[in-house]
Design a protein around this motif. Sequence first.
Motif, PDB file in Angstrom:
ATOM      1  N   UNK A  64       5.306   4.610   8.770  1.00 21.14           N
ATOM      2  CA  UNK A  64       4.736   5.238   9.964  1.00 21.14           C
ATOM      3  C   UNK A  64       3.214   5.324   9.906  1.00 21.14           C
ATOM      4  N   UNK A  65       2.678   5.658   8.723  1.00 21.08           N
ATOM      5  CA  UNK A  65       1.218   5.803   8.649  1.00 21.08           C
ATOM      6  C   UNK A  65       0.533   4.446   8.775  1.00 21.08           C
ATOM      7  N   UNK A  66       1.108   3.406   8.181  1.00 12.94           N
ATOM      8  CA  UNK A  66       0.530   2.063   8.315  1.00 12.94           C
ATOM      9  C   UNK A  66       0.648   1.574   9.752  1.00 12.94           C
ATOM     10  N   UNK A  67       1.779   1.831  10.380  1.00 12.29           N
ATOM     11  CA  UNK A  67       1.967   1.428  11.786  1.00 12.29           C
ATOM     12  C   UNK A  67       0.924   2.127  12.669  1.00 12.29           C
ATOM     13  N   UNK A  68       0.671   3.389  12.385  1.00 10.43           N
ATOM     14  CA  UNK A  68      -0.295   4.154  13.182  1.00 10.43           C
ATOM     15  C   UNK A  68      -1.718   3.625  13.008  1.00 10.43           C
ATOM     16  N   UNK A 116       0.818  -1.215   0.000  1.00 15.52           N
ATOM     17  CA  UNK A 116       0.000   0.000   0.000  1.00 15.52           C
ATOM     18  C   UNK A 116       0.850   1.261   0.000  1.00 15.52           C
ATOM     19  N   UNK A 117       0.403   2.246  -0.763  1.00 11.54           N
ATOM     20  CA  UNK A 117       1.036   3.556  -0.733  1.00 11.54           C
ATOM     21  C   UNK A 117       0.642   4.286   0.537  1.00 11.54           C
ATOM     22  N   UNK A 126      -7.854  -0.090   4.744  1.00 12.32           N
ATOM     23  CA  UNK A 126      -6.616  -0.731   5.195  1.00 12.32           C
ATOM     24  C   UNK A 126      -6.884  -1.619   6.407  1.00 12.32           C
ATOM     25  N   UNK A 127      -7.709  -1.150   7.310  1.00 10.24           N
ATOM     26  CA  UNK A 127      -8.050  -1.955   8.486  1.00 10.24           C
ATOM     27  C   UNK A 127      -8.756  -3.243   8.084  1.00 10.24           C
ATOM     28  N   UNK A 135      -1.168  -9.884   4.500  1.00 12.95           N
ATOM     29  CA  UNK A 135       0.088  -9.214   4.804  1.00 12.95           C
ATOM     30  C   UNK A 135       0.065  -7.815   4.181  1.00 12.95           C
ATOM     31  N   UNK A 136       0.657  -6.849   4.899  1.00 14.14           N
ATOM     32  CA  UNK A 136       0.733  -5.483   4.401  1.00 14.14           C
ATOM     33  C   UNK A 136       2.189  -5.160   4.079  1.00 14.14           C
TER      34      UNK A 136
END
Length: 241
Positions: free
Chosen positions: A135-139, A86-87, A98-99, A107-108
Amino acid sequence: MIRIKNKPKFLSLVLGNIVMVATVAALLLLTVTDVKAERAGGGKPYYSGKSDTKVSLMINVYWGTEYIEPMLDVLAKHNVKTTFFVGGSWAAANAETLKRIHAAGHEIGNHGYYHKDHSKIDGEYNKREIRSAHDVVKDIVGVDMDLFAPPSGAFNDTTLKAAAELGYRTIMWTRDTIDWRDHDTDLIYRRAVKNVKGGDLILMHPTENTLFALERIITEVYSQGLEISTVGDVLSGTTVA
């Protein structure tokens, strides 16, 4: 003066020895080059895994959000888990989608933040693109990604080094459906499955025609005695060829 009774045989032996020495020298040079690359922290990209029994459908996402939900339904119907790269900008604007991808057990992977040409930006810019997406995916979903698929497959040694320094493996693909360009369901299907084999990484995107082809692709992969899994699983335990 030394007389050679069988000159053709002698010349053949000499030529054979020269070829053998040259081959060994070339192999040594390749080994030294690979070691230097690894020591530099860059490594090499992965185009496939070593698995004899598993392939992966790697789905790169910057757009096509409207097709992701129905694709998730098809994947769930066949109990398939795969990898969505994912971008970061897409993830920030589509947190709920995304969720859902994550909740479905997929898997992401990291696809950069702004879909830049990573072969044309410097090391710090490469890191910023990868780190920002991370960072945005982790958040949003709490995942520490470690697989990076460069947008448009564009990378160079600087990209590889930057990704490696951030703890990422750089992922390319074995076969490309080119579904972003060719809106032809049958063509996408054929590109995905023709001569498919274990270890293949099959690149696709969330498009209407990919959605139409997806169930056929899954069925055909299964009919070849293969499993479909995540990129990380297909790569597990591999070394870069």
